[in-house]
Design a protein around this motif. Structure first.
Motif, PDB file in Angstrom:
ATOM      1  N   TYR A  97       0.815  -1.219   0.000  1.00 32.65           N
ATOM      2  CA  TYR A  97       0.000   0.000   0.000  1.00 32.65           C
ATOM      3  C   TYR A  97       0.851   1.272   0.000  1.00 32.65           C
ATOM      4  O   TYR A  97       0.428   2.308  -0.484  1.00 32.65           O
ATOM      5  N   SER A  98       2.025   1.188   0.599  1.00 33.35           N
ATOM      6  CA  SER A  98       2.924   2.337   0.595  1.00 33.35           C
ATOM      7  C   SER A  98       4.293   1.867   1.064  1.00 33.35           C
ATOM      8  O   SER A  98       4.491   0.665   1.323  1.00 33.35           O
ATOM      9  N   GLY A  99       5.229   2.798   1.196  1.00 31.07           N
ATOM     10  CA  GLY A  99       6.602   2.410   1.516  1.00 31.07           C
ATOM     11  C   GLY A  99       6.737   1.752   2.876  1.00 31.07           C
ATOM     12  O   GLY A  99       7.483   0.765   3.034  1.00 31.07           O
ATOM     13  N   SER A 100       6.027   2.263   3.874  1.00 29.46           N
ATOM     14  CA  SER A 100       6.176   1.700   5.220  1.00 29.46           C
ATOM     15  C   SER A 100       5.641   0.268   5.306  1.00 29.46           C
ATOM     16  O   SER A 100       6.336  -0.609   5.816  1.00 29.46           O
ATOM     17  N   PRO A 101       4.433  -0.026   4.805  1.00 29.83           N
ATOM     18  CA  PRO A 101       3.988  -1.424   4.779  1.00 29.83           C
ATOM     19  C   PRO A 101       4.877  -2.316   3.913  1.00 29.83           C
ATOM     20  O   PRO A 101       5.046  -3.508   4.223  1.00 29.83           O
ATOM     21  N   ALA A 102       5.458  -1.778   2.855  1.00 26.49           N
ATOM     22  CA  ALA A 102       6.385  -2.591   2.039  1.00 26.49           C
ATOM     23  C   ALA A 102       7.559  -3.031   2.900  1.00 26.49           C
ATOM     24  O   ALA A 102       7.959  -4.210   2.885  1.00 26.49           O
ATOM     25  N   GLY A 126      18.219   8.279   8.010  1.00 26.39           N
ATOM     26  CA  GLY A 126      17.522   7.018   7.757  1.00 26.39           C
ATOM     27  C   GLY A 126      16.013   7.182   7.831  1.00 26.39           C
ATOM     28  O   GLY A 126      15.505   8.278   8.099  1.00 26.39           O
ATOM     29  N   HIS A 127      15.279   6.083   7.591  1.00 23.68           N
ATOM     30  CA  HIS A 127      13.816   6.135   7.678  1.00 23.68           C
ATOM     31  C   HIS A 127      13.349   5.440   8.946  1.00 23.68           C
ATOM     32  O   HIS A 127      13.986   4.490   9.425  1.00 23.68           O
ATOM     33  N   LEU A 128      12.219   5.904   9.475  1.00 25.04           N
ATOM     34  CA  LEU A 128      11.585   5.314  10.663  1.00 25.04           C
ATOM     35  C   LEU A 128      11.538   3.791  10.602  1.00 25.04           C
ATOM     36  O   LEU A 128      11.785   3.102  11.596  1.00 25.04           O
ATOM     37  N   ALA A 204      13.295   4.373  -1.974  1.00 26.06           N
ATOM     38  CA  ALA A 204      12.077   5.169  -2.094  1.00 26.06           C
ATOM     39  C   ALA A 204      12.343   6.548  -2.709  1.00 26.06           C
ATOM     40  O   ALA A 204      11.618   6.987  -3.606  1.00 26.06           O
ATOM     41  N   HIS A 205      13.390   7.210  -2.228  1.00 25.37           N
ATOM     42  CA  HIS A 205      13.657   8.561  -2.714  1.00 25.37           C
ATOM     43  C   HIS A 205      14.236   8.589  -4.121  1.00 25.37           C
ATOM     44  O   HIS A 205      13.941   9.494  -4.890  1.00 25.37           O
ATOM     45  N   ILE A 206      15.096   7.624  -4.436  1.00 27.91           N
ATOM     46  CA  ILE A 206      15.912   7.734  -5.651  1.00 27.91           C
ATOM     47  C   ILE A 206      15.481   6.784  -6.765  1.00 27.91           C
ATOM     48  O   ILE A 206      16.166   6.678  -7.779  1.00 27.91           O
ATOM     49  N   HIS A 230       5.845   7.017  -5.550  1.00 25.19           N
ATOM     50  CA  HIS A 230       5.329   8.389  -5.702  1.00 25.19           C
ATOM     51  C   HIS A 230       6.362   9.488  -5.514  1.00 25.19           C
ATOM     52  O   HIS A 230       6.014  10.655  -5.488  1.00 25.19           O
ATOM     53  N   LYS A 231       7.628   9.144  -5.341  1.00 24.79           N
ATOM     54  CA  LYS A 231       8.628  10.210  -5.128  1.00 24.79           C
ATOM     55  C   LYS A 231       9.283  10.543  -6.468  1.00 24.79           C
ATOM     56  O   LYS A 231       8.560  10.934  -7.380  1.00 24.79           O
ATOM     57  N   THR A 232      10.593  10.352  -6.614  1.00 25.51           N
ATOM     58  CA  THR A 232      11.181  10.701  -7.918  1.00 25.51           C
ATOM     59  C   THR A 232      10.623   9.845  -9.057  1.00 25.51           C
ATOM     60  O   THR A 232      10.691  10.243 -10.217  1.00 25.51           O
TER      61      THR A 232
HETATM   62  C1  LIG Z   1       9.186   7.739   1.983  1.00 22.11           C
HETATM   63  C2  LIG Z   1       9.994   6.603   2.480  1.00 22.11           C
HETATM   64  C3  LIG Z   1       9.396   5.457   3.033  1.00 22.11           C
HETATM   65  C4  LIG Z   1       7.939   5.371   3.397  1.00 22.11           C
HETATM   66  O1  LIG Z   1       7.042   5.574   2.458  1.00 22.11           O
HETATM   67  P1  LIG Z   1       5.514   5.899   2.838  1.00 22.11           P
HETATM   68  O2  LIG Z   1       4.847   5.707   1.547  1.00 22.11           O
HETATM   69  O3  LIG Z   1       5.517   7.298   3.361  1.00 22.11           O
HETATM   70  O4  LIG Z   1       5.085   4.908   3.873  1.00 22.11           O
HETATM   71  C5  LIG Z   1      10.198   4.392   3.366  1.00 22.11           C
HETATM   72  N1  LIG Z   1      11.535   4.449   3.187  1.00 22.11           N
HETATM   73  C6  LIG Z   1      12.144   5.549   2.706  1.00 22.11           C
HETATM   74  C7  LIG Z   1      13.612   5.551   2.545  1.00 22.11           C
HETATM   75  C8  LIG Z   1      11.397   6.656   2.350  1.00 22.11           C
HETATM   76  O5  LIG Z   1      12.013   7.748   1.896  1.00 22.11           O
END
Ligand SMILES: *Cc1c(COP(=O)(O)O)cnc(C)c1O
Length: 422
Positions: A97-102, A126-128, A204-206, A230-232
């Motif tokens: 569904y998004s980056g965190s669940p992935a 880093g990321h959470l 996610a960012h790159i 949804h980022k770059t």
């Molecule tokens: C944005 C990001 C995520 C999380 O993505 P969400 O869609 O906000 O949950 C995870 N890892 C990195 C490195 C990110 O930049």
């Protein structure tokens, strides 16, 4: 402005429609510098708002728990094939569904609660979800964290290796949310091999830079690639997990049924379109322009006397360290917002201030590049940022409105993809 774009919405719910219209104006008029944001194309917007929304599709193409999947299977299979082709991987799962669940699915696939996992510390960039304490990944797992060197602002690969060999983590994450420099995937791979860890590149960012050839690819070095779309990469809000064939089953099982129910088919369609766009020569040009713009903006900011973490950038992102200025990050970010320049305040490595009131401002060039701004505009952008930070220090609201008018004027000349003409 949007009355003709969303006629049914306007008729059914004028209050909500007015919020969307206002957001369209805001996104059109402002200079959006948040490095995790972008403008999707009109085609991605359309694909993401289709009747695919109406369908339940638990399972994977050809193996579903619901009937009527003739079209959905083709949509998802197309997205998967495009992801595999673009990123050069054996397997792709486009359902997170998004980056965190992935990322949570990656833990589920390879680790047990209480296992040691390793990632970059949140305040270091880093990321959470890389095992930081306030995240489920840091409370259900034992997170050990690496950082950057105080003198260079660069990842300390020797320290990463020492920590990995001492801790032998199940998982090592590389990648982050505030890293202005190229990630050495080969160096991480060597460390993960020595430590016996599963290596995850969270790009996610790159991802868009990788797809466009403007950042090295992790595909040949890591076990799993995790990315948002949804980022770059300029797709709808969503995520993908990609891996070598040997991990395909574990990843798929972790996403469904491990963590999620039905995939968001309308988002899968938007991802498929975005991946198609990202395979075009124009996207390669965009990716390189994102980096060229970031380098030009960094150079112009240095000339204005700003300190940048690591002294500059290799990618789309710049971390301004305001420790030496009279204004902390939050006050600067709010002043920039009033000047029509949208950023986020951010910790800098070894930040002397608190996370909710840190010393940095994080900016990036994906959105302005999608609108067609190029290196010649970056000195202007740096000048606006400099004037706005000075105005914030002096409490000069008038100066901020002057900047806002200049921003609005320039942005009117560069219509944003997916938005109505201003
Ligand atoms: C944005 C990001 C995520 C999380 O993505 P969400 O869609 O906000 O949950 C995870 N890892 C990195 C490195 C990110 O930049």
């Amino acid at each position: 402005m949007s009355a003709s774009r969303h006629p049914a919405l306007l008729a059914a719910d004028p209050e909500l429609a007015s919020f969307v219209a206002a957001e369209e104006v805001l996104q059109a008029q402002t200079l959006r510098l948040i490095p995790s944001e972008n403008y999707v194309s009109a085609a991605v917007l359309e694909a993401s708002g289709t009747v695919l929304q109406n369908k339940y599709s638990e399972g994977y193409p050809g193996r579903r728990y619901y009937e009527g999947q003739q079209n959905i299977d083709r949509v998802e299979a197309l997205a998967i094939e495009r992801a595999k082709g673009l990123f050069g991987v054996d397997h792709a799962n486009v359902q997170p569904y998004s980056g965190s669940p992935a990322n949570l699915a990656v833990y589920l696939a390879f680790a047990k609660p209480g296992d040691t996992v390793m990632g970059m510390a949140l305040p270091m960039g880093g990321h959470l979800t890389h095992g930081w304490g306030v995240s489920a990944t840091g409370s259900w797992f034992r997170g050990v964290q690496y950082g950057v060197r105080a003198d260079t602002g660069l990842i300390d690969y020797d320290a990463v290796r020492d920590l990995a060999l001492a801790e032998r983590p199940k998982l090592i994450f590389c990648g982050g949310t505030a890293l202005p420099r190229t990630i050495d995937f080969a160096a991480f791979a060597e460390i993960a091999r020595e430590a016996g860890s599963v290596l995850v590149a969270d790009v996610a960012h790159i991802a868009g830079l990788i797809a466009g050839g403007a950042h090295p690819s992790p595909a040949d070095h890591v076990d799993v690639v995790s990315t948002t779309t949804h980022k770059t990469l300029r797709g709808p809000r969503g995520a993908m997990l990609m891996c070598r064939a040997e991990h395909a089953k574990a990843i798929d099982k972790a996403v469904f049924p491990g963590l999620q129910g039905g995939p968001h088919n309308q988002t899968t369609a938007g991802i498929a379109v975005a991946l198609h766009e990202a395979a075009q020569p124009s996207f390669t040009a965009y990716a390189h322009q994102v980096v060229a713009n970031a380098k030009a903006l960094a150079a112009a900011l240095l000339q204005k006397g700003f300190d940048l973490v690591s002294g500059g950038t290799d990618n789309h992102l710049i971390l301004i360290d305001l420790t030496g200025k009279d204004v902390p990050g939050k006050i600067a970010a709010k002043a920039l917002d009033r000047a029509g320049i949208v950023v986020n305040y951010n910790t800098v490595p070894f930040d002397p201030r608190k996370p909710f009131d840190p010393s940095g401002v994080r900016i990036g060039t994906p959105s302005l590049t999608s609108r067609g701004l190029s290196t010649e505009h970056m000195p202007v952008v740096a000048d606006w940022i400099s004037r706005a930070v000075d105005a914030a220090a002096k409490g000069d609201e008038q100066a901020l409105s002057v900047i806002r008018a200049e921003v609005t004027e320039l942005m009117a000349a560069f219509p944003a993809p997916g938005l109505p003409l201003s």
